[in-house]
Every structure is written in C-alpha cells, then in structure tokens.
Write a protein that holds these residues in place. Structure first.
Motif, PDB file in Angstrom:
ATOM      1  N   ASP A  27       0.810  -1.222   0.000  1.00  0.00           N
ATOM      2  CA  ASP A  27       0.000   0.000   0.000  1.00  0.00           C
ATOM      3  C   ASP A  27       0.843   1.273   0.000  1.00  0.00           C
ATOM      4  O   ASP A  27       0.312   2.366   0.157  1.00  0.00           O
ATOM      5  CB  ASP A  27      -0.963   0.006   1.193  1.00  0.00           C
ATOM      6  N   PHE A  28       2.161   1.148  -0.186  1.00  0.00           N
ATOM      7  CA  PHE A  28       3.032   2.316  -0.284  1.00  0.00           C
ATOM      8  C   PHE A  28       3.524   2.466  -1.723  1.00  0.00           C
ATOM      9  O   PHE A  28       3.881   1.471  -2.369  1.00  0.00           O
ATOM     10  CB  PHE A  28       4.261   2.184   0.621  1.00  0.00           C
ATOM     11  N   ALA A  29       3.578   3.690  -2.207  1.00  0.00           N
ATOM     12  CA  ALA A  29       4.150   3.974  -3.530  1.00  0.00           C
ATOM     13  C   ALA A  29       5.090   5.168  -3.395  1.00  0.00           C
ATOM     14  O   ALA A  29       4.648   6.271  -3.054  1.00  0.00           O
ATOM     15  CB  ALA A  29       3.053   4.284  -4.538  1.00  0.00           C
ATOM     16  N   ILE A  30       6.383   4.950  -3.603  1.00  0.00           N
ATOM     17  CA  ILE A  30       7.355   6.042  -3.524  1.00  0.00           C
ATOM     18  C   ILE A  30       7.370   6.753  -4.869  1.00  0.00           C
ATOM     19  O   ILE A  30       7.805   6.199  -5.884  1.00  0.00           O
ATOM     20  CB  ILE A  30       8.754   5.517  -3.155  1.00  0.00           C
ATOM     21  N   VAL A  31       6.894   7.986  -4.880  1.00  0.00           N
ATOM     22  CA  VAL A  31       6.737   8.729  -6.134  1.00  0.00           C
ATOM     23  C   VAL A  31       7.853   9.728  -6.365  1.00  0.00           C
ATOM     24  O   VAL A  31       7.884  10.400  -7.391  1.00  0.00           O
ATOM     25  CB  VAL A  31       5.369   9.437  -6.171  1.00  0.00           C
ATOM     26  N   GLY A  32       8.783   9.848  -5.396  1.00  0.00           N
ATOM     27  CA  GLY A  32       9.889  10.775  -5.577  1.00  0.00           C
ATOM     28  C   GLY A  32      10.824  10.750  -4.398  1.00  0.00           C
ATOM     29  O   GLY A  32      10.500  10.216  -3.335  1.00  0.00           O
ATOM     30  N   GLU A  33      12.014  11.323  -4.592  1.00  0.00           N
ATOM     31  CA  GLU A  33      12.973  11.465  -3.501  1.00  0.00           C
ATOM     32  C   GLU A  33      13.796  12.712  -3.738  1.00  0.00           C
ATOM     33  O   GLU A  33      13.836  13.252  -4.848  1.00  0.00           O
ATOM     34  CB  GLU A  33      13.869  10.235  -3.390  1.00  0.00           C
ATOM     35  N   ALA A  34      14.432  13.179  -2.673  1.00  0.00           N
ATOM     36  CA  ALA A  34      15.229  14.404  -2.770  1.00  0.00           C
ATOM     37  C   ALA A  34      16.383  14.338  -1.789  1.00  0.00           C
ATOM     38  O   ALA A  34      16.283  13.699  -0.740  1.00  0.00           O
ATOM     39  CB  ALA A  34      14.360  15.631  -2.483  1.00  0.00           C
ATOM     40  N   ALA A  35      17.489  15.022  -2.139  1.00  0.00           N
ATOM     41  CA  ALA A  35      18.688  15.024  -1.313  1.00  0.00           C
ATOM     42  C   ALA A  35      18.822  16.294  -0.484  1.00  0.00           C
ATOM     43  O   ALA A  35      19.788  16.452   0.264  1.00  0.00           O
ATOM     44  CB  ALA A  35      19.921  14.841  -2.190  1.00  0.00           C
ATOM     45  N   GLY A  36      17.880  17.204  -0.609  1.00  0.00           N
ATOM     46  CA  GLY A  36      17.953  18.448   0.144  1.00  0.00           C
ATOM     47  C   GLY A  36      16.648  19.205   0.060  1.00  0.00           C
ATOM     48  O   GLY A  36      15.714  18.805  -0.653  1.00  0.00           O
ATOM     49  N   GLY A  37      16.578  20.329   0.770  1.00  0.00           N
ATOM     50  CA  GLY A  37      15.344  21.077   0.862  1.00  0.00           C
ATOM     51  C   GLY A  37      14.837  21.643  -0.444  1.00  0.00           C
ATOM     52  O   GLY A  37      13.656  21.521  -0.772  1.00  0.00           O
ATOM     53  N   ALA A  38      15.725  22.279  -1.216  1.00  0.00           N
ATOM     54  CA  ALA A  38      15.298  22.896  -2.469  1.00  0.00           C
ATOM     55  C   ALA A  38      14.733  21.851  -3.429  1.00  0.00           C
ATOM     56  O   ALA A  38      13.680  22.052  -4.057  1.00  0.00           O
ATOM     57  CB  ALA A  38      16.480  23.631  -3.113  1.00  0.00           C
ATOM     58  N   GLU A  39      15.426  20.721  -3.527  1.00  0.00           N
ATOM     59  CA  GLU A  39      14.952  19.647  -4.395  1.00  0.00           C
ATOM     60  C   GLU A  39      13.628  19.086  -3.877  1.00  0.00           C
ATOM     61  O   GLU A  39      12.726  18.767  -4.659  1.00  0.00           O
ATOM     62  CB  GLU A  39      15.993  18.535  -4.473  1.00  0.00           C
ATOM     63  N   ALA A  40      13.499  18.974  -2.562  1.00  0.00           N
ATOM     64  CA  ALA A  40      12.265  18.448  -1.975  1.00  0.00           C
ATOM     65  C   ALA A  40      11.073  19.325  -2.343  1.00  0.00           C
ATOM     66  O   ALA A  40       9.996  18.822  -2.677  1.00  0.00           O
ATOM     67  CB  ALA A  40      12.408  18.359  -0.462  1.00  0.00           C
ATOM     68  N   LEU A  41      11.239  20.637  -2.279  1.00  0.00           N
ATOM     69  CA  LEU A  41      10.146  21.547  -2.615  1.00  0.00           C
ATOM     70  C   LEU A  41       9.690  21.352  -4.055  1.00  0.00           C
ATOM     71  O   LEU A  41       8.494  21.343  -4.348  1.00  0.00           O
ATOM     72  CB  LEU A  41      10.587  22.998  -2.388  1.00  0.00           C
ATOM     73  N   THR A  42      10.653  21.156  -4.955  1.00  0.00           N
ATOM     74  CA  THR A  42      10.324  20.951  -6.366  1.00  0.00           C
ATOM     75  C   THR A  42       9.597  19.628  -6.585  1.00  0.00           C
ATOM     76  O   THR A  42       8.572  19.571  -7.267  1.00  0.00           O
ATOM     77  CB  THR A  42      11.608  20.981  -7.226  1.00  0.00           C
TER      78      THR A  42
END
Length: 209
Positions: A27-42
């Motif tokens: 029931d989990f789907a990982i749709v993205g990842e980020a290495a820092g805050g700026a990338e996470a916001l995008t």
C-alpha cells in the motif's frame, strides 16, 4: 488506499534503504525522492504526495523552515520527520512548523510502517523520547488533577473518540490543525498518556466521555 510517498534525506544510502524497506509494503508507492530542501520543494510540488518522510539537517532549506514551506506549497501533504535528533532545538521547531509526526531512525520498521499509515490518515505520531520533550514543555507548572480537562479539551477528546482526524477535528471546531495538536499535547500531559488512543481510553476510564 495507496499512500504516495516522497523520501527526503541527504544520504544516498539512507534513501536507498528507505526506498527498499518501504517498497515491501503493497500500500506504499514512492513517487519521488530528494537530497535536500530545495529539491524536496520541487519534487513535492510536482508529485503532490500524501506523506513526505524527511530528515531535518540537510542542505537548506531544512528543519522547520522546510516543513513550513512544504505545507505552504502543498497544504494537503503530511510531513513525517525521520531523524537521529531528538533535542528541544530540533523537535519543537519541527512540530511548531506543522510536522504531523516525529520518529527516530532507530525505530523498528513496523513502527515506521504504522507511522506512515497514521500520518496519511492525519494522525499525530511521536516516538517516546520526542513525546517526552513535548510533554515537558506543555505540562502545567502547577499540578493538574488527572482528568481535569477544559471544555474545549473535552470536545476534542470526544471527536477523537469518534475516529476523527486532526483535520476533521479542526474543521468541526473551526480552529486550525496546529491548535488541535497543541490541545492534544495538553490533553496527553493532563491524562499522563503518550498518544490519542491512550487518551481516549483514559477519558472513558475517568468518565470524561
């Protein structure tokens, strides 16, 4: 219901480990990842996940600032902190910024799975050490008789007992989710319990409900 997740951590090995572990749950789907805050916001703005699982200390923006920005850009997202830090200076800004949960990285995988599902439902999740930090801040200076809740706190416990999420409680009482969380922490302190389930149980036992 499938929980759509974005994983944010500046260590590739940690992201890989979380992706592999979370990926074992159907029931989990990982749709993205980020290495820092700026990338996470995008990434979060583009994917609009249900839950963001994030560390605190990363390339800026990070910590409470990142959580606040994530919620400003995607108000429906739930931010679940997963970190190694449980000091006042880490916990309080994160919770005040709107994090729905706060776990430490040494939490068992089953606890993490439960936390992600609870966060997706709008429920607050705190590791015991983090709960202790928050309770120490909201516990009344003068001893409060166990079970002596205010009228508003009784209303909130009653709604929680009906299975309402923080968001649903906020809508029913015309207050913010942050205010609901603050009331819940005071309720936990007064009833001397660690979470909402225990609060409901204690309220039944004490005749509050």
């Amino acid at each position: 219901m499938t929980v759509r997740l974005v994983v944010v951590d500046d260590h590739p090995v940690v992201r890989d480990g979380l992706r592999g572990m979370l990926g074992t749950q159907p029931d989990f789907a990982i749709v993205g990842e980020a290495a820092g805050g700026a990338e996470a916001l995008t990434v979060v703005a583009a994917e609009r996940p249900d839950v963001v699982l994030t560390d605190l200390r990363m390339p800026e923006p990070s910590g409470g600032t990142l959580i606040r920005l994530l919620l400003e850009r995607v108000p429906t997202v739930r931010v679940l902190v997963l970190t190694t830090h449980d000091t006042d200076s880490d916990v309080l800004p994160a919770v005040e910024a709107g994090a729905i949960g706060y776990l430490l990285k040494d939490a068992p995988r089953e606890e993490l799975f439960r936390a992600v599902r609870a966060a997706a439902r709008g429920e607050t999740v705190l590791s015991p050490s983090v709960a202790a930090v928050l309770l120490s801040r909201v516990r009344p200076r003068k001893p409060t008789p166990t079970g002596q809740l205010s009228a508003r706190e009784r209303e909130i416990v009653a709604l929680v007992a009906q299975g309402r999420t923080n968001r649903e409680v906020a809508a029913a009482l015309y207050i913010s989710e942050a205010t609901v969380k603050t009331h819940l922490l005071r309720i936990y302190a007064k009833l001397e319990v660690p979470d909402r389930a225990a609060a409901v149980s204690a309220a039944h036992r004490l005749g509050i409900l």
